[in-house]
Design an enzyme around this catalytic site. Structure first.
Site, PDB file in Angstrom:
ATOM      1  N   ASP A  31       0.832  -1.204   0.000  1.00 30.08           N
ATOM      2  CA  ASP A  31       0.000   0.000   0.000  1.00 30.08           C
ATOM      3  C   ASP A  31       0.869   1.257   0.000  1.00 30.08           C
ATOM      4  O   ASP A  31       0.543   2.259  -0.623  1.00 30.08           O
ATOM      5  CB  ASP A  31      -0.898   0.018   1.243  1.00 30.08           C
ATOM      6  CG  ASP A  31      -1.958  -1.068   1.155  1.00 30.08           C
ATOM      7  OD1 ASP A  31      -1.965  -1.801   0.142  1.00 30.08           O
ATOM      8  OD2 ASP A  31      -2.765  -1.182   2.102  1.00 30.08           O
ATOM      9  N   GLU A  33       3.888   1.630  -1.230  1.00 27.79           N
ATOM     10  CA  GLU A  33       4.442   1.872  -2.571  1.00 27.79           C
ATOM     11  C   GLU A  33       3.374   2.444  -3.499  1.00 27.79           C
ATOM     12  O   GLU A  33       3.636   3.332  -4.301  1.00 27.79           O
ATOM     13  CB  GLU A  33       4.967   0.555  -3.157  1.00 27.79           C
ATOM     14  CG  GLU A  33       6.266   0.098  -2.537  1.00 27.79           C
ATOM     15  CD  GLU A  33       6.594  -1.315  -2.986  1.00 27.79           C
ATOM     16  OE1 GLU A  33       7.386  -1.464  -3.911  1.00 27.79           O
ATOM     17  OE2 GLU A  33       6.002  -2.254  -2.416  1.00 27.79           O
ATOM     18  N   SER A  80     -34.690  -8.130 -17.217  1.00 23.46           N
ATOM     19  CA  SER A  80     -34.829  -8.780 -15.920  1.00 23.46           C
ATOM     20  C   SER A  80     -34.814 -10.297 -16.131  1.00 23.46           C
ATOM     21  O   SER A  80     -34.429 -10.760 -17.199  1.00 23.46           O
ATOM     22  CB  SER A  80     -36.134  -8.294 -15.306  1.00 23.46           C
ATOM     23  OG  SER A  80     -36.206  -8.720 -13.994  1.00 23.46           O
ATOM     24  N   LEU A  81     -35.255 -11.042 -15.153  1.00 24.77           N
ATOM     25  CA  LEU A  81     -35.241 -12.503 -15.272  1.00 24.77           C
ATOM     26  C   LEU A  81     -36.517 -13.088 -14.699  1.00 24.77           C
ATOM     27  O   LEU A  81     -37.021 -12.611 -13.683  1.00 24.77           O
ATOM     28  CB  LEU A  81     -34.084 -13.090 -14.462  1.00 24.77           C
ATOM     29  CG  LEU A  81     -32.664 -12.964 -14.993  1.00 24.77           C
ATOM     30  CD1 LEU A  81     -31.693 -13.435 -13.926  1.00 24.77           C
ATOM     31  CD2 LEU A  81     -32.488 -13.772 -16.262  1.00 24.77           C
ATOM     32  N   GLU A 112     -24.414 -19.043 -13.133  1.00 23.03           N
ATOM     33  CA  GLU A 112     -23.682 -17.978 -12.431  1.00 23.03           C
ATOM     34  C   GLU A 112     -24.398 -17.651 -11.131  1.00 23.03           C
ATOM     35  O   GLU A 112     -25.609 -17.817 -11.048  1.00 23.03           O
ATOM     36  CB  GLU A 112     -23.697 -16.680 -13.268  1.00 23.03           C
ATOM     37  CG  GLU A 112     -23.020 -16.787 -14.590  1.00 23.03           C
ATOM     38  CD  GLU A 112     -23.378 -15.585 -15.491  1.00 23.03           C
ATOM     39  OE1 GLU A 112     -23.813 -14.536 -14.981  1.00 23.03           O
ATOM     40  OE2 GLU A 112     -23.221 -15.742 -16.707  1.00 23.03           O
ATOM     41  N   LYS A 114     -26.426 -15.492  -8.603  1.00 23.91           N
ATOM     42  CA  LYS A 114     -27.297 -14.326  -8.734  1.00 23.91           C
ATOM     43  C   LYS A 114     -27.058 -13.449  -7.513  1.00 23.91           C
ATOM     44  O   LYS A 114     -27.571 -13.717  -6.428  1.00 23.91           O
ATOM     45  CB  LYS A 114     -28.755 -14.766  -8.824  1.00 23.91           C
ATOM     46  CG  LYS A 114     -29.712 -13.620  -9.067  1.00 23.91           C
ATOM     47  CD  LYS A 114     -31.089 -14.150  -9.373  1.00 23.91           C
ATOM     48  CE  LYS A 114     -32.168 -13.098  -9.414  1.00 23.91           C
ATOM     49  NZ  LYS A 114     -31.974 -11.864  -8.724  1.00 23.91           N
ATOM     50  N   ASP A 116     -27.205 -10.548  -4.943  1.00 22.06           N
ATOM     51  CA  ASP A 116     -28.267  -9.669  -4.482  1.00 22.06           C
ATOM     52  C   ASP A 116     -27.674  -8.286  -4.249  1.00 22.06           C
ATOM     53  O   ASP A 116     -27.314  -7.915  -3.141  1.00 22.06           O
ATOM     54  CB  ASP A 116     -28.851 -10.231  -3.180  1.00 22.06           C
ATOM     55  CG  ASP A 116     -30.265  -9.743  -2.962  1.00 22.06           C
ATOM     56  OD1 ASP A 116     -30.791  -9.053  -3.851  1.00 22.06           O
ATOM     57  OD2 ASP A 116     -30.825 -10.042  -1.901  1.00 22.06           O
ATOM     58  N   GLU A 177     -23.210  -6.342 -11.396  1.00 16.31           N
ATOM     59  CA  GLU A 177     -23.925  -6.182 -10.143  1.00 16.31           C
ATOM     60  C   GLU A 177     -22.963  -5.571  -9.128  1.00 16.31           C
ATOM     61  O   GLU A 177     -21.886  -6.123  -8.877  1.00 16.31           O
ATOM     62  CB  GLU A 177     -24.402  -7.573  -9.685  1.00 16.31           C
ATOM     63  CG  GLU A 177     -25.516  -7.576  -8.708  1.00 16.31           C
ATOM     64  CD  GLU A 177     -26.902  -7.364  -9.336  1.00 16.31           C
ATOM     65  OE1 GLU A 177     -27.002  -7.183 -10.567  1.00 16.31           O
ATOM     66  OE2 GLU A 177     -27.876  -7.373  -8.563  1.00 16.31           O
ATOM     67  N   TYR A 229     -21.179  -9.403 -15.965  1.00 14.47           N
ATOM     68  CA  TYR A 229     -21.606 -10.646 -16.602  1.00 14.47           C
ATOM     69  C   TYR A 229     -22.258 -10.488 -17.956  1.00 14.47           C
ATOM     70  O   TYR A 229     -22.663 -11.474 -18.563  1.00 14.47           O
ATOM     71  CB  TYR A 229     -22.563 -11.408 -15.671  1.00 14.47           C
ATOM     72  CG  TYR A 229     -23.732 -10.577 -15.164  1.00 14.47           C
ATOM     73  CD1 TYR A 229     -23.695 -10.024 -13.891  1.00 14.47           C
ATOM     74  CD2 TYR A 229     -24.841 -10.335 -15.965  1.00 14.47           C
ATOM     75  CE1 TYR A 229     -24.748  -9.251 -13.425  1.00 14.47           C
ATOM     76  CE2 TYR A 229     -25.893  -9.569 -15.506  1.00 14.47           C
ATOM     77  CZ  TYR A 229     -25.847  -9.021 -14.231  1.00 14.47           C
ATOM     78  OH  TYR A 229     -26.882  -8.255 -13.772  1.00 14.47           O
ATOM     79  N   LYS A 294     -28.278 -19.792 -17.689  1.00 11.53           N
ATOM     80  CA  LYS A 294     -28.394 -19.102 -18.972  1.00 11.53           C
ATOM     81  C   LYS A 294     -28.074 -20.051 -20.122  1.00 11.53           C
ATOM     82  O   LYS A 294     -27.094 -20.803 -20.035  1.00 11.53           O
ATOM     83  CB  LYS A 294     -27.391 -17.939 -19.029  1.00 11.53           C
ATOM     84  CG  LYS A 294     -27.590 -16.909 -17.944  1.00 11.53           C
ATOM     85  CD  LYS A 294     -26.527 -15.814 -17.981  1.00 11.53           C
ATOM     86  CE  LYS A 294     -26.816 -14.793 -16.888  1.00 11.53           C
ATOM     87  NZ  LYS A 294     -25.813 -13.746 -16.774  1.00 11.53           N
ATOM     88  N   LYS A 318     -34.101 -19.497  -7.856  1.00 15.54           N
ATOM     89  CA  LYS A 318     -34.015 -18.831  -6.555  1.00 15.54           C
ATOM     90  C   LYS A 318     -33.749 -19.830  -5.425  1.00 15.54           C
ATOM     91  O   LYS A 318     -34.346 -20.900  -5.379  1.00 15.54           O
ATOM     92  CB  LYS A 318     -35.324 -18.076  -6.258  1.00 15.54           C
ATOM     93  CG  LYS A 318     -35.654 -17.011  -7.271  1.00 15.54           C
ATOM     94  CD  LYS A 318     -34.757 -15.797  -7.152  1.00 15.54           C
ATOM     95  CE  LYS A 318     -35.113 -14.942  -5.978  1.00 15.54           C
ATOM     96  NZ  LYS A 318     -35.920 -13.788  -6.278  1.00 15.54           N
ATOM     97  N   CYS A 412     -43.927  -7.043  35.445  1.00 11.95           N
ATOM     98  CA  CYS A 412     -43.780  -8.363  34.823  1.00 11.95           C
ATOM     99  C   CYS A 412     -45.125  -8.802  34.236  1.00 11.95           C
ATOM    100  O   CYS A 412     -46.148  -8.713  34.914  1.00 11.95           O
ATOM    101  CB  CYS A 412     -43.312  -9.361  35.886  1.00 11.95           C
ATOM    102  SG  CYS A 412     -43.450 -11.070  35.349  1.00 11.95           S
ATOM    103  N   CYS A 415     -46.550 -11.790  36.695  1.00 14.51           N
ATOM    104  CA  CYS A 415     -46.917 -11.603  38.106  1.00 14.51           C
ATOM    105  C   CYS A 415     -47.249 -10.160  38.455  1.00 14.51           C
ATOM    106  O   CYS A 415     -47.625  -9.873  39.586  1.00 14.51           O
ATOM    107  CB  CYS A 415     -45.808 -12.118  39.014  1.00 14.51           C
ATOM    108  SG  CYS A 415     -44.345 -11.065  38.964  1.00 14.51           S
ATOM    109  N   CYS A 430     -37.645  -9.503  36.131  1.00 17.01           N
ATOM    110  CA  CYS A 430     -38.676  -9.606  37.150  1.00 17.01           C
ATOM    111  C   CYS A 430     -37.952 -10.232  38.338  1.00 17.01           C
ATOM    112  O   CYS A 430     -37.413 -11.331  38.228  1.00 17.01           O
ATOM    113  CB  CYS A 430     -39.801 -10.527  36.677  1.00 17.01           C
ATOM    114  SG  CYS A 430     -40.883 -11.004  38.035  1.00 17.01           S
ATOM    115  N   CYS A 435     -42.713 -15.390  41.138  1.00 14.45           N
ATOM    116  CA  CYS A 435     -43.388 -15.170  39.842  1.00 14.45           C
ATOM    117  C   CYS A 435     -43.681 -16.523  39.188  1.00 14.45           C
ATOM    118  O   CYS A 435     -42.772 -17.337  39.014  1.00 14.45           O
ATOM    119  CB  CYS A 435     -42.497 -14.323  38.946  1.00 14.45           C
ATOM    120  SG  CYS A 435     -43.082 -14.241  37.248  1.00 14.45           S
TER     121      CYS A 435
END
Ligand code: IVH
Length: 680
Positions: A31, A33, A80-81, A112, A114, A116, A177, A229, A294, A318, A412, A415, A430, A435
């Site tokens: 980092d 460097e 969409s799918l 692949e 999916k 979210d 995504e 993708y 696909k 799904k 409570c 009781c 309580c 009780c």
């Protein structure tokens, strides 16, 4: 080298290292460097601002906030799918599309993950990232270029032209995504919580919220990433003819592409692969709500056409949902054995992953207040694996104004006695030892296996005995007659009982009688004193020898015992000072339940002499008692809580908070194997 050439060289180098770091996850410089290169670039740009082009790595932090996003028309619809919920749905899909085109029967399928996250579209002109947009309605999205520039996995310039000898398209539009990895999400929420700020519901909302707000500096502070993708449009580059080639091509160009994707010769193998990921979904570093299957042949897929916005050539398989929204009808409160009050959500019944859920935990009252959960709210509920379903938080956008703010009970629910709060704890208690709700849990604990081990006194009988007023405290168990028990046994639901009531009663009476000779340690455990587990109970028994001595001990005396800290010591003194408990002890003594402390004999000497151990979690072979015996018989000491004095934490599966504590104190952590090795 002249400054201009050095400038160009620096840009190339930085782009390359960015790619190594953020796309390949394999940096080849440190980092420090990297920062050196970046600083040199910044210095040159300060002297020559006219050289700066949009692909400069210094422009990651983006432009100033605007008041709204511009609209971007996508060069082709962002589709969409359709969903498939299970293998049969996927097979039905295949059957449908086979009827349209019989080439489907010989088709290959790419599977692949999916992800979210948030669907985004990236535009590159002559290899330079010039625009990025949300999906929007599929035709027109929002221009979130400034925000996307802050995502380091998005190359500002297509990275690997020279090494791969791939021609860079004049114009390339791709789709991917954007998401927040689960670990980053948890880390972010932890930090927000520490800062006393509102936490996020889930990674998806966080990613969407971070990208669809107007301050790129805020996006930059969220460790978002992405996977691509799809090619939406390409001019002058390679034109892949299959989905698999697309993934390989995008990868070769230097874009981040999933390594979970696979290509199969037939749908059944694709389904089988999908199902393996359903089981392993927790191994993915991001949240996936399924796998996308696909058709590999892009020509065939295109010719199959669409149904609305869903292409026929692909389907989202799904996974069973783990998070769903439902209505929280009410907030109930359960009373535990120690009197702790636990709020729970009474939900509109909802299916989560094949199980109907009507209750979910709300953890504690602070949680409800923090999340501002109200009766009538739509709430997000999660059920994953074996954990009890829990409420994640309210969906505030769905509020109608009719939701009711929650006020924790002052008394409570069982009781009606006032509830109390102990310093340093989030829980409310309580503290009424009589009780009835606590009494059920108390008796349940008293008779349990690690305590007095009274076989046959199940929860149903206990409830009946308490209801009938025959058991008002645990000592009353020893005063039960055969008739009392018969009454309770016949009253309880006997549908599943096989034995005649008389036999049940006799067995139970015998079991109660046997329990009178349990050890002092077990009796102390059975009393259910806050913070006193089996290990501390054993220490107290051998230190004090009988309950008379223990009941007279002060906080200081108790703290002489290793593993007993000030909180537990106070809990013990408090327990013995309560009149109700004094009465219970008196009754136990009168009933002959008054064991003497077992002399643990002269302290054994052995390989573990002088060492103190704490055990947490389930060990592979040794039981709780087994490991204690093993350590003690080798001269070691076992205590309940981790302190600086602890020599080793013996760690098993699913450890408790002791593990964290040991780590934070730097206590050595070993497993069962290593423990045995210590003894040799
Ligand atoms: S393909 C024609 N592949 O899922 C192409 N979508 O429910 C249609 N998604 O809007 C999309 N990972 O945002 C595709 N590997 C993947 C995906 C993926 C996530 C999202 C995408 C889409 C949604 C459809």
């Amino acid at each position: 080298m002249d400054t201009k050439s050095r400038y160009e060289e620096l840009k190339s180098q930085i782009h390359f290292h960015n790619y190594r770091y953020h796309v390949l996850d394999a940096p080849i410089i440190s980092d420090v460097e990297f920062d050196k290169l970046l600083n040199e670039l910044k210095r040159i740009e300060a002297d020559h601002p006219d050289w700066i082009t949009p692909d400069s790595p210094t422009l990651r932090a983006g432009a100033r906030p605007a008041d709204r996003f511009d609209k971007v028309r996508h060069p082709a619809p962002i589709l969409s799918l359709a969903n498939a919920f299970g293998a049969d749905d996927a097979r039905a899909w295949l059957e449908r599309i086979s009827k349209i085109d019989d080439r489907v029967e010989k088709a290959k399928f790419v599977v692949e993950p999916k992800i979210d996250g948030l669907s985004i579209v990236l535009h590159y002109r002559d290899g330079v990232f010039v625009q990025g947009a949300t999906r929007g309605d599929g035709e027109v999205g929002e221009d979130i270029t400034s925000n996307l520039r802050t995502i380091r996995a998005i190359p500002l310039r297509i990275p690997v032209e020279r090494s791969k000898k791939l021609p860079i398209p004049n114009y390339l539009v791709i789709r991917g995504e954007a998401f927040l990895p689960i670990q980053e999400f948890e880390e972010l929420n932890r930090k927000l919580e520490e800062a006393g700020e509102k936490t996020y519901l889930n990674p998806r909302n966080t990613a969407a919220g971070s990208l669809r707000q107007l301050d790129p500096a805020l996006t930059a502070s969220r460790p978002l990433t992405l996977l691509v993708y799809q090619i939406i449009h390409s001019d002058g580059g390679k034109a892949p003819t299959s989905q698999w080639e697309i993934l390989e091509y995008l990868k070769a160009l230097g874009f981040p592409v999933t390594d979970v994707a696979k290509c199969f010769d037939n749908l059944e193998s694709a389904i089988a692969y999908t199902e393996t990921w359903d089981k392993k979904r927790d191994e993915l570093p991001y949240e996936a709500d399924g796998m996308v299957i696909k058709i590999d042949d892009l020509n065939l897929a295109a010719e199959l056409g669409f149904v609305g916005k869903d292409p026929r050539g692909a389907i989202a398989f799904k996974f069973p949902a783990r998070e769903v929204t439902t209505t929280l009808n009410n907030i109930g409160v359960a009373v535990g054995r120690t009197g702790v009050l636990t709020p729970y959500a009474v939900l509109e019944a909802v299916e989560i992953g094949g199980v109907i859920v009507e209750r979910a935990t709300l953890h504690n009252f602070d949680f409800i207040a923090e999340k501002d959960i109200r009766a009538g709210d739509r709430v997000l509920v999660k059920r994953a694996g074996e954990v009890i379903p829990y409420v994640i938080g309210p969906v505030t956008d769905a509020r109608t104004g009719k939701e009711k703010k929650y006020i924790p009970p002052k008394t409570c629910p069982a009781c009606k006695q006032p509830v109390e709060h102990f310093e340093g704890e989030v829980a409310w208690y309580c503290v009424n030892a009589a009780c009835p709700a606590q009494l059920v849990r108390n008796v349940e604990h008293f008779v349990s296996r690690g305590a007095m081990d009274i076989v046959g006194l199940g929860i149903k009988i206990v409830e009946k005995l308490i209801e009938a007023g025959l058991v008002k405290d645990v000592a009353d168990i020893y005063g039960l007659s055969r008739e009392d028990i018969l009454e309770a046994v016949t009253k309880k639901d006997r549908k599943t009982e096989k034995e005649p009531p008389g036999k049940v009663a006799d067995n139970l009476l015998a079991s109660i009688e046997t329990s009178k000779s349990r050890s002092l340690a077990r009796l102390i455990t059975a009393l259910g004193i806050h913070g006193v587990g089996e290990v501390s109970a054993g220490d107290l028994a051998s230190h004090f020898g009988n309950l008379d001595a223990l009941s007279k001990a002060g906080v200081d005396d108790l703290q002489q015992i290793e593993g007993i800290g000030p909180n537990i010591a106070e809990g013990i003194v408090d327990w013995f000072s309560r009149p109700f408990n004094k009465q219970v002890l008196k009754k136990l003594k009168a009933a002959g339940v008054w064991p003497k402390g077992e002399e643990r004999g002269r302290k054994k000497e052995g390989a573990l002499s002088g060492l103190t151990f704490v055990v947490t979690g389930t060990l592979p072979t040794l039981t709780r008692d087994g490991v204690k015996e093993f350590i003690e018989s080798n001269g070691g000491k076992v205590t309940d809580s981790v302190s600086k004095k602890t020599s080793y934490l013996v760690l098993g599966a699913e450890p408790g908070s002791k593990f964290e504590k040991a780590r934070s104190l730097g206590v050595k952590i070993i497993g069962e194997e290593e423990l045995k090795k210590l003894v040799g």
